[in-house]
Design a protein around this motif. Structure first.
Motif, PDB file in Angstrom:
ATOM      1  N   ARG A 199       5.285  -3.608   7.945  1.00  0.00           N
ATOM      2  CA  ARG A 199       6.705  -3.285   7.773  1.00  0.00           C
ATOM      3  C   ARG A 199       6.830  -2.241   6.664  1.00  0.00           C
ATOM      4  NH1 ARG A 199       7.669  -6.279   3.144  1.00  0.00           N
ATOM      5  NH2 ARG A 199       6.488  -8.213   3.075  1.00  0.00           N
ATOM      6  N   ALA A 200       7.981  -1.594   6.629  1.00  0.00           N
ATOM      7  CA  ALA A 200       8.209  -0.603   5.578  1.00  0.00           C
ATOM      8  C   ALA A 200       8.433  -1.330   4.262  1.00  0.00           C
ATOM      9  CB  ALA A 200       9.425   0.237   5.930  1.00  0.00           C
ATOM     10  N   GLY A 201       7.774  -0.859   3.223  1.00  0.00           N
ATOM     11  CA  GLY A 201       7.943  -1.453   1.899  1.00  0.00           C
ATOM     12  C   GLY A 201       8.946  -0.655   1.091  1.00  0.00           C
ATOM     13  N   SER A 202       8.638  -0.420  -0.161  1.00  0.00           N
ATOM     14  CA  SER A 202       9.586   0.266  -1.040  1.00  0.00           C
ATOM     15  C   SER A 202       9.851   1.683  -0.541  1.00  0.00           C
ATOM     16  CB  SER A 202       9.039   0.312  -2.461  1.00  0.00           C
ATOM     17  OG  SER A 202       7.801   0.983  -2.467  1.00  0.00           O
ATOM     18  N   VAL A 203      11.069   2.137  -0.776  1.00  0.00           N
ATOM     19  CA  VAL A 203      11.438   3.508  -0.420  1.00  0.00           C
ATOM     20  C   VAL A 203      11.435   4.336  -1.707  1.00  0.00           C
ATOM     21  CG1 VAL A 203      13.273   4.975   0.483  1.00  0.00           C
ATOM     22  CG2 VAL A 203      12.777   2.777   1.579  1.00  0.00           C
ATOM     23  N   ASN A 204      10.641   5.399  -1.699  1.00  0.00           N
ATOM     24  CA  ASN A 204      10.506   6.271  -2.871  1.00  0.00           C
ATOM     25  C   ASN A 204      11.164   7.612  -2.596  1.00  0.00           C
ATOM     26  OD1 ASN A 204       7.813   5.159  -4.718  1.00  0.00           O
ATOM     27  ND2 ASN A 204       8.146   4.322  -2.683  1.00  0.00           N
ATOM     28  N   PRO A 205      12.374   7.843  -3.120  1.00  0.00           N
ATOM     29  CA  PRO A 205      12.991   9.158  -2.929  1.00  0.00           C
ATOM     30  C   PRO A 205      12.127  10.229  -3.600  1.00  0.00           C
ATOM     31  CG  PRO A 205      14.527   7.603  -3.946  1.00  0.00           C
ATOM     32  CD  PRO A 205      13.197   6.955  -3.940  1.00  0.00           C
ATOM     33  N   ASN A 206      12.248  11.446  -3.130  1.00  0.00           N
ATOM     34  CA  ASN A 206      11.461  12.527  -3.731  1.00  0.00           C
ATOM     35  C   ASN A 206      12.430  13.590  -4.229  1.00  0.00           C
ATOM     36  OD1 ASN A 206      10.068  15.055  -3.945  1.00  0.00           O
ATOM     37  ND2 ASN A 206       8.345  14.134  -2.879  1.00  0.00           N
ATOM     38  N   VAL A 207      12.609  13.619  -5.544  1.00  0.00           N
ATOM     39  CA  VAL A 207      13.532  14.598  -6.135  1.00  0.00           C
ATOM     40  C   VAL A 207      12.786  15.478  -7.140  1.00  0.00           C
ATOM     41  CG1 VAL A 207      15.729  13.376  -5.763  1.00  0.00           C
ATOM     42  CG2 VAL A 207      14.316  12.789  -7.747  1.00  0.00           C
ATOM     43  N   ALA A 234       4.578   1.388   1.286  1.00  0.00           N
ATOM     44  CA  ALA A 234       5.600   2.153   0.563  1.00  0.00           C
ATOM     45  C   ALA A 234       5.747   3.524   1.210  1.00  0.00           C
ATOM     46  CB  ALA A 234       5.177   2.312  -0.893  1.00  0.00           C
ATOM     47  N   LEU A 235       6.993   3.979   1.313  1.00  0.00           N
ATOM     48  CA  LEU A 235       7.248   5.293   1.920  1.00  0.00           C
ATOM     49  C   LEU A 235       7.718   6.278   0.859  1.00  0.00           C
ATOM     50  CD1 LEU A 235       9.188   4.046   5.065  1.00  0.00           C
ATOM     51  CD2 LEU A 235       6.773   4.693   4.898  1.00  0.00           C
ATOM     52  N   HIS A 236       7.219   7.504   0.961  1.00  0.00           N
ATOM     53  CA  HIS A 236       7.646   8.569   0.063  1.00  0.00           C
ATOM     54  C   HIS A 236       8.477   9.509   0.916  1.00  0.00           C
ATOM     55  CE1 HIS A 236       7.330  10.443  -3.789  1.00  0.00           C
ATOM     56  NE2 HIS A 236       6.357   9.638  -4.144  1.00  0.00           N
ATOM     57  N   LEU A 291       0.833  -1.209   0.000  1.00  0.00           N
ATOM     58  CA  LEU A 291       0.000   0.000   0.000  1.00  0.00           C
ATOM     59  C   LEU A 291       0.864   1.254   0.000  1.00  0.00           C
ATOM     60  CD1 LEU A 291      -2.465  -1.152   2.797  1.00  0.00           C
ATOM     61  CD2 LEU A 291      -2.826  -1.281   0.317  1.00  0.00           C
ATOM     62  N   PRO A 292       0.381   2.339  -0.608  1.00  0.00           N
ATOM     63  CA  PRO A 292       1.164   3.579  -0.601  1.00  0.00           C
ATOM     64  C   PRO A 292       0.807   4.442   0.606  1.00  0.00           C
ATOM     65  CG  PRO A 292      -0.723   3.811  -2.060  1.00  0.00           C
ATOM     66  CD  PRO A 292      -0.858   2.469  -1.402  1.00  0.00           C
ATOM     67  N   SER A 293       1.798   4.895   1.351  1.00  0.00           N
ATOM     68  CA  SER A 293       1.523   5.754   2.514  1.00  0.00           C
ATOM     69  C   SER A 293       0.713   6.979   2.086  1.00  0.00           C
ATOM     70  CB  SER A 293       2.843   6.204   3.144  1.00  0.00           C
ATOM     71  OG  SER A 293       3.528   7.053   2.241  1.00  0.00           O
ATOM     72  N   GLU A 332      20.365   4.097   1.817  1.00  0.00           N
ATOM     73  CA  GLU A 332      20.792   3.765   3.188  1.00  0.00           C
ATOM     74  C   GLU A 332      19.580   3.543   4.092  1.00  0.00           C
ATOM     75  OE1 GLU A 332      23.781   2.933   3.876  1.00  0.00           O
ATOM     76  OE2 GLU A 332      24.541   3.558   1.923  1.00  0.00           O
ATOM     77  N   LEU A 333      18.567   4.376   3.906  1.00  0.00           N
ATOM     78  CA  LEU A 333      17.341   4.198   4.692  1.00  0.00           C
ATOM     79  C   LEU A 333      16.751   2.817   4.403  1.00  0.00           C
ATOM     80  CD1 LEU A 333      14.994   5.351   6.467  1.00  0.00           C
ATOM     81  CD2 LEU A 333      13.930   6.089   4.326  1.00  0.00           C
ATOM     82  N   GLY A 334      16.712   2.449   3.127  1.00  0.00           N
ATOM     83  CA  GLY A 334      16.208   1.123   2.740  1.00  0.00           C
ATOM     84  C   GLY A 334      16.983   0.015   3.437  1.00  0.00           C
ATOM     85  N   LYS A 335      18.299   0.174   3.479  1.00  0.00           N
ATOM     86  CA  LYS A 335      19.127  -0.846   4.151  1.00  0.00           C
ATOM     87  C   LYS A 335      18.744  -0.934   5.627  1.00  0.00           C
ATOM     88  CE  LYS A 335      23.207  -0.244   1.252  1.00  0.00           C
ATOM     89  NZ  LYS A 335      24.516   0.400   1.138  1.00  0.00           N
ATOM     90  N   ALA A 336      18.643   0.243   6.271  1.00  0.00           N
ATOM     91  CA  ALA A 336      18.357   0.260   7.710  1.00  0.00           C
ATOM     92  C   ALA A 336      16.968  -0.300   8.014  1.00  0.00           C
ATOM     93  CB  ALA A 336      18.490   1.685   8.240  1.00  0.00           C
ATOM     94  N   LEU A 337      16.046  -0.137   7.061  1.00  0.00           N
ATOM     95  CA  LEU A 337      14.679  -0.619   7.282  1.00  0.00           C
ATOM     96  C   LEU A 337      14.501  -2.070   6.860  1.00  0.00           C
ATOM     97  CD1 LEU A 337      12.585   2.384   5.894  1.00  0.00           C
ATOM     98  CD2 LEU A 337      12.670   1.618   8.272  1.00  0.00           C
ATOM     99  N   GLY A 338      15.512  -2.611   6.198  1.00  0.00           N
ATOM    100  CA  GLY A 338      15.368  -3.958   5.639  1.00  0.00           C
ATOM    101  C   GLY A 338      14.391  -3.963   4.486  1.00  0.00           C
ATOM    102  N   SER A 339      14.284  -2.817   3.811  1.00  0.00           N
ATOM    103  CA  SER A 339      13.338  -2.721   2.701  1.00  0.00           C
ATOM    104  C   SER A 339      14.055  -3.076   1.400  1.00  0.00           C
ATOM    105  CB  SER A 339      12.770  -1.303   2.683  1.00  0.00           C
ATOM    106  OG  SER A 339      12.634  -0.836   1.386  1.00  0.00           O
TER     107      SER A 339
END
Ligand code: RM4
Ligand code: MN
Ligand code: MN
Length: 395
Positions: free
Chosen positions: A92-100, A65-67, A20-22, A131-138
């Motif tokens: 749990r945290a799913g995909s990490v979506n950077p915002n650029v 999923a986190l934005h 699901l998308p946050s 790095e956030l993805g690594k720390a979250l195990g995502s």
């Protein structure tokens, strides 16, 4: 439905989960207006709490999923906190979506920006997200770029392409062995003359150039009208390059309407290609199924439950396709019979079997009704009403 068909539905449902998308739980809007909902989530904790409801009643949505900028305005250094919040709601945290794409500095783009410093800044944000993805195990870093231009002749398309290649390669180099990088394409919006990653072919080239852990992400709303999306899916499967989906439905552009609300047969045809590939190869396709929708008018949690139920039904229908019969009919050029294997599966009412599957797992037969009866919506609407309601994202 025969016992064998019922088994196929059960196996399919056992294997199907969707992220699901946050941002689907927060107040959003169009460029013309924002229609705020008193119960909409404003904080990451509230987003997890609401997503937790969808998971609680459907049982198939354990990841969110986190934005990055929308969910973590304070930056990417708070993995521990995110983890605690998610687990509090059984998630749990799913995909990490950077915002650029939102900062002033990104007016002319991010990784494709002609300004080296801005490209560097975008890359740094992406590397922080890795790095956030690594720390979250995502597992998945999910990349979408708003880069492009509005007028012919205003940007060097080839240079921008190369800058993308450089940036994505650098991002890929930072991935751990368990992480993947998903490259999403979109032919229009917010740029309307050219976008730097306009279609699946461009995403595929960039993914291949950047390294072995990159895959293509197909957002169903990111195509020209009438494009054959299931053919793209079939090609990406055959190339071993299909990484995931952002599901939503559309009538005109990237409308982000409820999955299957306009054209359920389209979604079925996508699932059909995946099941066909899996049946033929005997391998399970490694695909991240995700929702990318946000709703202004429907209740956000109810709509997400409706979406998940629709996805399950369409996936279950695709599991009913009789592939031996299909292949035989294809080989013998019996066109009508081949086509009818699709239509027979699509027109089978799988809802009783899905209800039974839920019952057997201790879930309510009807997640929407169960959610409504739970009183959650009334409670959060009371609790959240009256506070400053901000539009936290623009999805
Ligand atoms: C884009 C794309 C991205 C999503 C943003 C908000 O159109 O679908 O995946 O993150 O919208
Ligand atoms: Mn998307
Ligand atoms: Mn989109």
């Amino acid at each position: 439905m025969t016992a064998k068909q019922n088994d196929s539905v059960v196996d399919a449902l056992n294997a199907f989960q969707i992220e699901l998308p946050s941002w689907g739980f927060a107040n959003t809007g169009t460029r013309f207006g924002k229609f705020l909902q008193a119960g909409a989530a404003a904080t990451l904790e509230e987003k997890f709490s609401d997503a937790g409801q969808v998971h609680r009643w459907t049982g198939v949505c354990p990841a969110v999923a986190l934005h990055v900028l929308w969910d973590l305005p304070a930056g990417t250094g708070i993995a521990g906190e995110v983890h605690t919040l998610a687990s509090r709601h059984g998630l749990r945290a799913g995909s990490v979506n950077p915002n650029v794409f939102q900062d002033q500095v990104n007016k002319y783009g991010s990784l494709g920006n002609p300004d080296r410093d801005v490209r560097r800044q975008a890359l740094d944000h992406i590397l922080d997200s890795v790095e956030l993805g690594k720390a979250l195990g995502s597992r998945d870093l999910s990349l979408w770029f708003a880069d492009g231009s509005n007028y012919p002749g205003t940007q060097n398309i080839r240079h921008r392409r190369r800058w993308f290649e450089e940036g994505l390669t650098a991002a890929h180099a930072r991935l751990s062995k368990d992480q993947r990088m998903l490259v999403e394409y979109k032919p229009f919006e917010p740029a309307f003359y050219h976008t730097d990653i306009a279609d699946w072919g461009m995403a595929l080239v960039l993914a291949r150039q950047s390294g072995p852990k990159a895959r293509v992400l197909v957002d169903t709303g990111h195509h020209y009208l009438a494009q054959n999306i299931e053919q793209i899916v079939a090609w990406l499967l055959d190339e071993g390059m299909l990484g995931g989906f952002h599901f939503n439905d559309r009538r005109y552009a990237d409308d982000d309407l409820t999955l299957g609300s306009i054209d359920p047969y389209q979604v079925f045809r996508i699932f059909a290609e995946i099941r066909f590939y899996e049946w033929e190869t005997g391998k399970r396709a490694d695909i991240a199924y995700m929702v990318d929708q946000s709703h202004n008018l429907k209740g956000k949690i109810e709509e997400m439950i409706q979406t998940v139920m629709t996805a399950q039904e369409l996936y279950a229908k695709a599991a009913l396709i009789d592939f031996p019969r299909l292949t035989k009919a294809q080989n013998e050029q019996r066109l009508i019979d081949a086509e009818n294997t699709f239509k027979d599966a699509f027109s089978t009412d799988v809802r009783p079997a899905v209800r039974e599957w839920r019952r057997a797992r201790g879930l309510g037969e009807d997640p929407l009704a169960a959610f409504r009866e739970s009183g959650y919506m009334g409670r959060i609407t009371r609790e959240r009403a009256g506070r400053e309601s901000a539009v936290s994202s623009y999805a």
